[in-house]
Design a protein around this motif. Structure first.
Motif, PDB file in Angstrom:
ATOM      1  N   GLU A 123      -5.218   6.090 -14.715  1.00  0.00           N
ATOM      2  CA  GLU A 123      -5.875   7.201 -15.390  1.00  0.00           C
ATOM      3  C   GLU A 123      -4.959   8.413 -15.469  1.00  0.00           C
ATOM      4  OE1 GLU A 123      -9.771   8.096 -13.914  1.00  0.00           O
ATOM      5  OE2 GLU A 123     -10.345   5.986 -13.911  1.00  0.00           O
ATOM      6  N   ASP A 124      -4.129   8.576 -14.440  1.00  0.00           N
ATOM      7  CA  ASP A 124      -3.240   9.730 -14.356  1.00  0.00           C
ATOM      8  C   ASP A 124      -1.805   9.224 -14.216  1.00  0.00           C
ATOM      9  OD1 ASP A 124      -1.833  12.043 -13.824  1.00  0.00           O
ATOM     10  OD2 ASP A 124      -3.005  12.615 -12.067  1.00  0.00           O
ATOM     11  N   ASP A 125      -1.011   9.393 -15.299  1.00  0.00           N
ATOM     12  CA  ASP A 125       0.376   8.924 -15.274  1.00  0.00           C
ATOM     13  C   ASP A 125       1.194   9.603 -14.190  1.00  0.00           C
ATOM     14  OD1 ASP A 125      -0.177   7.214 -17.327  1.00  0.00           O
ATOM     15  OD2 ASP A 125       0.838   8.385 -18.869  1.00  0.00           O
ATOM     16  N   GLY A 126       0.817  10.813 -13.822  1.00  0.00           N
ATOM     17  CA  GLY A 126       1.574  11.540 -12.809  1.00  0.00           C
ATOM     18  C   GLY A 126       1.390  10.987 -11.414  1.00  0.00           C
ATOM     19  N   GLU A 127       0.208  10.444 -11.132  1.00  0.00           N
ATOM     20  CA  GLU A 127      -0.082   9.948  -9.784  1.00  0.00           C
ATOM     21  C   GLU A 127       0.102   8.435  -9.650  1.00  0.00           C
ATOM     22  OE1 GLU A 127      -0.831  11.761  -7.023  1.00  0.00           O
ATOM     23  OE2 GLU A 127      -0.400  13.516  -8.275  1.00  0.00           O
ATOM     24  N   ARG A 128      -0.288   7.714 -10.702  1.00  0.00           N
ATOM     25  CA  ARG A 128      -0.172   6.251 -10.703  1.00  0.00           C
ATOM     26  C   ARG A 128      -0.949   5.608  -9.550  1.00  0.00           C
ATOM     27  NH1 ARG A 128       1.596   4.920 -15.546  1.00  0.00           N
ATOM     28  NH2 ARG A 128       3.553   5.861 -16.168  1.00  0.00           N
ATOM     29  N   GLU A 129      -2.100   6.203  -9.185  1.00  0.00           N
ATOM     30  CA  GLU A 129      -2.856   5.725  -8.028  1.00  0.00           C
ATOM     31  C   GLU A 129      -3.359   4.292  -8.194  1.00  0.00           C
ATOM     32  OE1 GLU A 129      -5.852   8.321  -6.399  1.00  0.00           O
ATOM     33  OE2 GLU A 129      -4.696  10.067  -7.026  1.00  0.00           O
ATOM     34  N   PHE A 130      -3.899   3.961  -9.364  1.00  0.00           N
ATOM     35  CA  PHE A 130      -4.470   2.639  -9.560  1.00  0.00           C
ATOM     36  C   PHE A 130      -3.401   1.552  -9.456  1.00  0.00           C
ATOM     37  CE2 PHE A 130      -5.839  -0.960 -12.187  1.00  0.00           C
ATOM     38  CZ  PHE A 130      -7.035  -1.264 -11.564  1.00  0.00           C
ATOM     39  N   SER A 131      -2.332   1.703 -10.222  1.00  0.00           N
ATOM     40  CA  SER A 131      -1.288   0.674 -10.207  1.00  0.00           C
ATOM     41  C   SER A 131      -0.584   0.617  -8.854  1.00  0.00           C
ATOM     42  CB  SER A 131      -0.276   0.903 -11.333  1.00  0.00           C
ATOM     43  OG  SER A 131       0.426   2.108 -11.164  1.00  0.00           O
ATOM     44  N   LYS A 132      -0.421   1.762  -8.225  1.00  0.00           N
ATOM     45  CA  LYS A 132       0.213   1.789  -6.902  1.00  0.00           C
ATOM     46  C   LYS A 132      -0.630   0.995  -5.902  1.00  0.00           C
ATOM     47  CE  LYS A 132       2.141   4.852  -3.413  1.00  0.00           C
ATOM     48  NZ  LYS A 132       2.349   6.245  -2.986  1.00  0.00           N
ATOM     49  N   GLY A 133      -1.950   1.121  -6.001  1.00  0.00           N
ATOM     50  CA  GLY A 133      -2.833   0.358  -5.126  1.00  0.00           C
ATOM     51  C   GLY A 133      -2.703  -1.138  -5.353  1.00  0.00           C
ATOM     52  N   ILE A 134      -2.581  -1.535  -6.604  1.00  0.00           N
ATOM     53  CA  ILE A 134      -2.395  -2.960  -6.923  1.00  0.00           C
ATOM     54  C   ILE A 134      -1.084  -3.461  -6.326  1.00  0.00           C
ATOM     55  CG2 ILE A 134      -1.954  -4.602  -8.800  1.00  0.00           C
ATOM     56  CD1 ILE A 134      -3.911  -2.994 -10.501  1.00  0.00           C
ATOM     57  N   VAL A 135      -0.024  -2.690  -6.505  1.00  0.00           N
ATOM     58  CA  VAL A 135       1.296  -3.096  -6.005  1.00  0.00           C
ATOM     59  C   VAL A 135       1.303  -3.147  -4.480  1.00  0.00           C
ATOM     60  CG1 VAL A 135       3.716  -2.392  -5.868  1.00  0.00           C
ATOM     61  CG2 VAL A 135       2.533  -2.330  -8.062  1.00  0.00           C
ATOM     62  N   GLU A 136       0.728  -2.137  -3.837  1.00  0.00           N
ATOM     63  CA  GLU A 136       0.687  -2.145  -2.365  1.00  0.00           C
ATOM     64  C   GLU A 136      -0.152  -3.311  -1.843  1.00  0.00           C
ATOM     65  OE1 GLU A 136      -0.543   1.820  -1.327  1.00  0.00           O
ATOM     66  OE2 GLU A 136       1.489   2.607  -1.531  1.00  0.00           O
ATOM     67  N   GLY A 137      -1.244  -3.617  -2.536  1.00  0.00           N
ATOM     68  CA  GLY A 137      -2.048  -4.780  -2.156  1.00  0.00           C
ATOM     69  C   GLY A 137      -1.258  -6.070  -2.284  1.00  0.00           C
ATOM     70  N   PHE A 138      -0.444  -6.158  -3.332  1.00  0.00           N
ATOM     71  CA  PHE A 138       0.404  -7.336  -3.503  1.00  0.00           C
ATOM     72  C   PHE A 138       1.402  -7.455  -2.352  1.00  0.00           C
ATOM     73  CE2 PHE A 138       4.507  -9.039  -4.816  1.00  0.00           C
ATOM     74  CZ  PHE A 138       4.147 -10.351  -5.065  1.00  0.00           C
ATOM     75  N   PHE A 139       2.013  -6.338  -1.955  1.00  0.00           N
ATOM     76  CA  PHE A 139       2.973  -6.381  -0.847  1.00  0.00           C
ATOM     77  C   PHE A 139       2.308  -6.943   0.405  1.00  0.00           C
ATOM     78  CE2 PHE A 139       5.392  -2.473  -2.674  1.00  0.00           C
ATOM     79  CZ  PHE A 139       6.062  -3.285  -3.559  1.00  0.00           C
ATOM     80  N   GLU A 140       1.093  -6.496   0.694  1.00  0.00           N
ATOM     81  CA  GLU A 140       0.382  -6.994   1.876  1.00  0.00           C
ATOM     82  C   GLU A 140       0.091  -8.485   1.748  1.00  0.00           C
ATOM     83  OE1 GLU A 140      -3.096  -4.544   2.427  1.00  0.00           O
ATOM     84  OE2 GLU A 140      -1.894  -2.711   2.531  1.00  0.00           O
ATOM     85  N   GLN A 141      -0.375  -8.900   0.567  1.00  0.00           N
ATOM     86  CA  GLN A 141      -0.651 -10.320   0.327  1.00  0.00           C
ATOM     87  C   GLN A 141       0.606 -11.161   0.482  1.00  0.00           C
ATOM     88  OE1 GLN A 141      -2.203 -10.552  -3.641  1.00  0.00           O
ATOM     89  NE2 GLN A 141      -4.335 -10.481  -2.957  1.00  0.00           N
ATOM     90  N   ALA A 142       1.700 -10.679  -0.080  1.00  0.00           N
ATOM     91  CA  ALA A 142       2.952 -11.438  -0.039  1.00  0.00           C
ATOM     92  C   ALA A 142       3.439 -11.605   1.396  1.00  0.00           C
ATOM     93  CB  ALA A 142       4.015 -10.759  -0.899  1.00  0.00           C
TER      94      ALA A 142
END
Length: 154
Positions: free
Chosen positions: A39-58
């Protein structure tokens, strides 16, 4: 007079979000689709959460794969390869996805392509062990690139 082609003039760059060059580690177009959900290109909260979740899963999946390798559990290795293949493909981690697909095939007693049966379980386990080395290296490279990308937003 020769026509000039700068990257700005290249129609393939249309709609680009100005991402850094991830090389062949991350498919830019796939990753941009994830970024479009922010929603906010400056924060990237949503996509960052997806990526961090992937790191944990991996990380958890790698630990489980290591245990399965020690136990010779090809069925579970195939399942874990399939699981990580899907989540890495969602983010555009091409090399990780490709290695996970090989593990999925080897765990199912197939060759690298998944087309031919391999009856030797020890051979399949050895192939998975060899595939885990570049898999973990490629994952680490992609993780570094993505952490650096998101660090720039904080």
């Amino acid at each position: 007079m020769a026509e000039r082609h700068d990257s700005q003039d290249d129609p393939s760059d249309a709609g680009s979000t100005g991402l850094p060059d991830f090389g062949d580690n991350i498919d830019q177009m796939t990753f941009e689709q994830i970024l479009e959900m922010d929603e906010d290109d400056g924060e990237r909260e949503f996509s960052k959460g997806i990526v961090e979740g992937f790191f944990e899963q991996a990380e958890t999946t790698f630990q489980n794969m290591d245990v399965c390798l020690k136990n010779g559990d090809l069925d579970q290795l195939s399942s874990l390869g399939h699981f990580l293949k899907g989540s890495s493909a969602t983010l555009g981690l091409t090399k990780v996805k490709d290695a996970c697909e090989k593990i999925q095939h080897y765990g199912a007693h197939k060759d690298e392509s998944g087309n031919n049966h391999v009856s030797d379980s020890d051979l399949c386990l050895e192939r998975i062990k060899k595939t885990m080395i570049p898999l973990k290296r490629d994952y680490s490279e992609a993780e570094t690139l993505l952490r650096r990308f998101y660090h720039d937003f904080n």
